[in-house]
Design a protein around this motif. Structure first.
Motif, short mmCIF file in Angstrom:
data_model
loop_
_atom_site.label_atom_id
_atom_site.label_comp_id
_atom_site.label_asym_id
_atom_site.label_seq_id
_atom_site.Cartn_x
_atom_site.Cartn_y
_atom_site.Cartn_z
N PHE A 1 2.28 27.27 -18.67
CA PHE A 1 2.09 26.87 -17.38
C PHE A 1 3.68 26.21 -16.70
O PHE A 1 4.23 25.97 -17.57
N ASP A 2 3.72 26.68 -15.69
CA ASP A 2 5.05 26.25 -14.78
C ASP A 2 5.04 24.87 -14.63
O ASP A 2 4.00 24.31 -13.97
N ILE A 3 6.01 24.03 -15.04
CA ILE A 3 6.21 22.67 -14.87
C ILE A 3 6.02 22.28 -13.46
O ILE A 3 5.54 21.20 -12.95
N ASP A 4 6.67 23.02 -12.60
CA ASP A 4 6.76 22.62 -11.20
C ASP A 4 5.44 22.94 -10.50
O ASP A 4 5.16 22.29 -9.48
N SER A 5 4.49 23.27 -11.30
CA SER A 5 3.17 23.49 -10.60
C SER A 5 2.21 22.23 -11.06
O SER A 5 1.14 22.20 -10.56
N VAL A 6 2.91 21.46 -11.75
CA VAL A 6 2.08 20.06 -12.38
C VAL A 6 2.26 19.08 -11.21
O VAL A 6 3.33 18.74 -11.04
N VAL A 7 1.06 19.00 -10.41
CA VAL A 7 1.06 18.04 -9.24
C VAL A 7 0.39 16.81 -9.73
O VAL A 7 -0.69 16.83 -10.36
N GLN A 8 0.77 15.49 -8.96
CA GLN A 8 -0.02 14.36 -9.30
C GLN A 8 -1.07 14.50 -8.49
O GLN A 8 -0.91 14.44 -6.83
N VAL A 9 -2.49 14.34 -8.55
CA VAL A 9 -3.55 14.15 -7.84
C VAL A 9 -4.27 12.92 -7.59
O VAL A 9 -4.89 12.45 -6.69
N SER A 10 -3.77 11.62 -8.45
CA SER A 10 -4.14 10.40 -8.37
C SER A 10 -3.18 9.62 -9.23
O SER A 10 -2.61 10.11 -9.90
N PRO A 11 -3.08 8.39 -9.24
CA PRO A 11 -2.06 7.50 -9.90
C PRO A 11 -2.61 7.96 -11.39
O PRO A 11 -3.58 7.57 -11.85
N GLY A 12 -1.58 8.38 -12.15
CA GLY A 12 -1.68 8.54 -13.67
C GLY A 12 -2.52 10.07 -13.86
O GLY A 12 -2.60 10.23 -15.26
N LEU B 1 5.04 24.13 -19.16
CA LEU B 1 4.00 23.16 -19.78
C LEU B 1 3.19 23.75 -20.66
O LEU B 1 2.35 24.64 -20.20
N GLU B 2 3.51 23.54 -21.99
CA GLU B 2 2.85 24.73 -22.89
C GLU B 2 1.50 23.88 -23.50
O GLU B 2 1.29 22.97 -23.27
N PRO B 3 0.58 24.71 -24.22
CA PRO B 3 -0.84 24.43 -24.65
C PRO B 3 -0.83 23.01 -25.20
O PRO B 3 -1.88 22.39 -24.84
N LEU B 4 -0.24 22.76 -26.33
CA LEU B 4 -0.35 21.51 -27.00
C LEU B 4 -0.13 20.55 -25.99
O LEU B 4 -0.90 19.40 -26.16
N ALA B 5 0.82 20.38 -25.24
CA ALA B 5 1.21 19.52 -24.21
C ALA B 5 0.18 19.28 -23.21
O ALA B 5 -0.20 18.27 -23.04
N ASP B 6 -0.42 20.40 -22.71
CA ASP B 6 -1.62 20.42 -21.79
C ASP B 6 -3.01 19.87 -22.54
O ASP B 6 -3.48 19.09 -21.73
N VAL C 1 4.81 10.96 -26.03
CA VAL C 1 3.91 11.25 -24.95
C VAL C 1 4.38 11.05 -23.46
O VAL C 1 5.16 10.26 -23.29
N ASP C 2 4.03 12.05 -22.68
CA ASP C 2 4.66 11.70 -21.31
C ASP C 2 3.43 12.05 -20.03
O ASP C 2 2.77 12.92 -20.24
N ALA C 3 3.55 10.93 -19.34
CA ALA C 3 2.44 11.08 -18.28
C ALA C 3 2.28 12.06 -17.23
O ALA C 3 1.28 12.47 -17.08
N ARG C 4 3.48 12.92 -17.14
CA ARG C 4 3.30 13.97 -16.22
C ARG C 4 2.89 15.23 -17.12
O ARG C 4 2.16 16.13 -16.72
N LEU C 5 3.66 15.46 -18.23
CA LEU C 5 3.74 16.81 -18.85
C LEU C 5 2.69 16.72 -20.12
O LEU C 5 2.67 17.87 -20.56
N GLY C 6 2.39 15.54 -20.75
CA GLY C 6 1.65 15.57 -21.83
C GLY C 6 2.46 15.32 -22.98
O GLY C 6 2.12 14.26 -23.62
N LEU C 7 3.35 16.11 -23.38
CA LEU C 7 4.40 15.85 -24.39
C LEU C 7 5.65 16.41 -24.03
O LEU C 7 6.01 17.07 -23.05
N LYS C 8 6.81 15.40 -24.60
CA LYS C 8 8.07 15.85 -24.20
C LYS C 8 8.80 15.97 -25.51
O LYS C 8 8.84 14.85 -26.25
N ILE C 9 9.50 16.94 -25.80
CA ILE C 9 10.19 17.21 -26.96
C ILE C 9 11.74 17.26 -26.63
O ILE C 9 12.24 18.19 -25.98
#
Length: 431
Positions: A170-181, A194-199, A330-338
């Motif tokens: 998935f495109d990281i730029d398409s990950v949008v915040q819809v509510s806090p957290g 944004l790859e499958p395991l992170a998602d 663990v990353d609040a926006r992306l799920g995982l950050k390596i």
């Protein structure tokens, strides 16, 4: 869950949670009968159970895992594809699912459960392959299986056949915040991914906060009975300084909770702190009792968040113990950050094959439900250093903190089976 191509849908109501008890198969590849007894539930409700199938290449380990995956999702493609005479899957409540090979080429499989039986076609994908009477028989078996299969979630990880090319992104730029957290993927695209395991991790963080009981054994967090009992027994309320100490302890954990993508009640905590410090509502017993109830509510919410945080932090700790010159957070926006030790961001596909397979297994353990999860892993040792092989089973058990999944490993690694001899079932080779 059953696939769209399943003969029988496993969704529906269940009278009570059940476990796998025994799997027996006769005539697999023309060989002698095989019987596998599954371990009982661990003494502690939050500990996993482990079964290791050990044997040479060709001993039937992978086929058995696929049969179990098919039987628990009521998809019998593997049974269609391999030679066998009879297979029986027994559940802990005493009920039995039986699959038999017939002499009818058009209807090669007979399945039975709960006094109902049905015959399955050689190719279920043909249009109108079943007559109305046959379909009714299949539906009847399906209804019977609902009672025991609803709470069984079987995940089969075939590490021997996973490739980086198959990973949806998935495109990281398409990950949008819809509510806090909480974040959502707006659209698929190219670019940073944004790859499958992170998602999957991101989805776990969201779902666990909606219903933590789905993932954790935590009966001690039932709040209402504790509050009612406190008022019923006329228990002396806590002192203001005790309540303030509890609130400050919650406030101290807020930064860590936010880093992990967990929602916090910042405003409520700040308000409670101000009220307890000012003493405005702590002068009489009734006001203090109300404040104590609210602090109790916040403490309980924090305890549920701590269950999630503990599993996420244990996941990070284990990844640190295994990886060299890389970190997985663990990353609040992306799920995982390596990242590398030079703070260079890495995609999942840029990990080595062993690192990726280890991450794949760890994420499966991280996401397991409190009960009913079965995680079957074919050749967990694939691409792993022998030192990793010795520790991988224990690491997976640690990562499933607060739950009681059943791990089934199919391996010919002596490093794994030697570490867990009492949990190993050896299979004879199939020539």
């Amino acid at each position: 869950m059953a696939s769209p191509q399943s003969d029988i849908d496993a969704e529906g109501a269940a009278l009570q949670p059940v476990r796998l008890h025994r799997f027996a198969i006769d005539g697999l590849f023309g060989r002698s009968p095989i019987a596998i007894d599954f371990p009982p539930a661990a003494e502690l409700a939050s500990e996993p159970s482990i079964l290791i199938l050990s044997g040479q290449n060709g001993s039937g380990k992978t086929t058995i895992l696929k049969m179990l995956a098919g039987a628990t999702s009521m998809n019998f493609d593997t049974f269609r594809a391999v030679p066998f005479r009879n297979a029986i899957l027994e559940f802990s409540n005493g009920e039995v699912l039986q699959v038999e090979r017939t002499s009818n080429e058009d209807r090669p499989l007979r399945i039975s459960f709960g006094g109902k039986e049905a015959f399955l076609a050689k190719d279920k994908r043909q249009p109108n392959v079943y007559s109305p009477r046959e379909q009714l028989a299949i539906d009847a078996v399906r209804e019977q299986t609902k009672r025991v299969l609803k709470h069984i979630s079987f995940q089969f990880l075939d590490t021997t056949r996973s490739t980086f090319d198959q990973r949806e992104t998935f495109d990281i730029d398409s990950v949008v915040q819809v509510s806090p957290g909480r974040y959502s993927v707006k659209h698929q695209g190219r670019g940073k991914e944004l790859e499958p395991l992170a998602d999957k991790v991101r989805e776990f963080m969201r779902e666990a906060q909606v219903n933590y009981r789905k993932f954790f054994q935590a009966e001690n967090l039932e709040l209402l009975p504790r509050i009612l009992q406190r008022f019923k027994t006329d228990k002396v309320v806590a002192k203001p300084e005790q309540l303030l100490s509890r609130v400050k302890a919650i406030a101290a954990r807020i930064p860590e909770m936010k880093r992990l993508g967990l929602q916090t009640d910042d405003v409520d905590i700040e308000t409670l702190t101000d009220l307890l410090i000012s003493g405005e509502f702590t002068s009489d017993e009734h006001s203090l009792a109300l404040l104590e109830t609210y602090v109790e509510t916040q403490t309980n919410k924090q305890s549920s968040r701590e269950l999630i945080a503990h599993r996420l932090l244990e996941f990070e700790k284990i990844m640190d113990e295994f990886l060299v010159a890389k970190t997985v957070r663990v990353d609040a926006r992306l799920g995982l950050k390596i990242e590398t030790d030079q703070l260079q961001n890495l995609r999942e596909s840029e990990l080595s094959s062993g690192e990726y397979h280890f991450l794949l297994m760890m994420v499966a353990a991280l996401l397991c439900r409190r009960s009913g999860s079965i995680i079957a892993i074919d050749e967990p040792e694939l691409s792993l250093h022998v030192g990793w092989q010795r520790k991988v089973v224990g690491a997976l058990a640690r990562c499933a903190a607060g739950a009681s999944p059943l791990f089934i490993f199919a391996t010919h690694s002596m490093a794994i089976s030697a570490e867990h001899r009492d949990r190993t079932k050896s299979l004879s080779a199939i020539d």
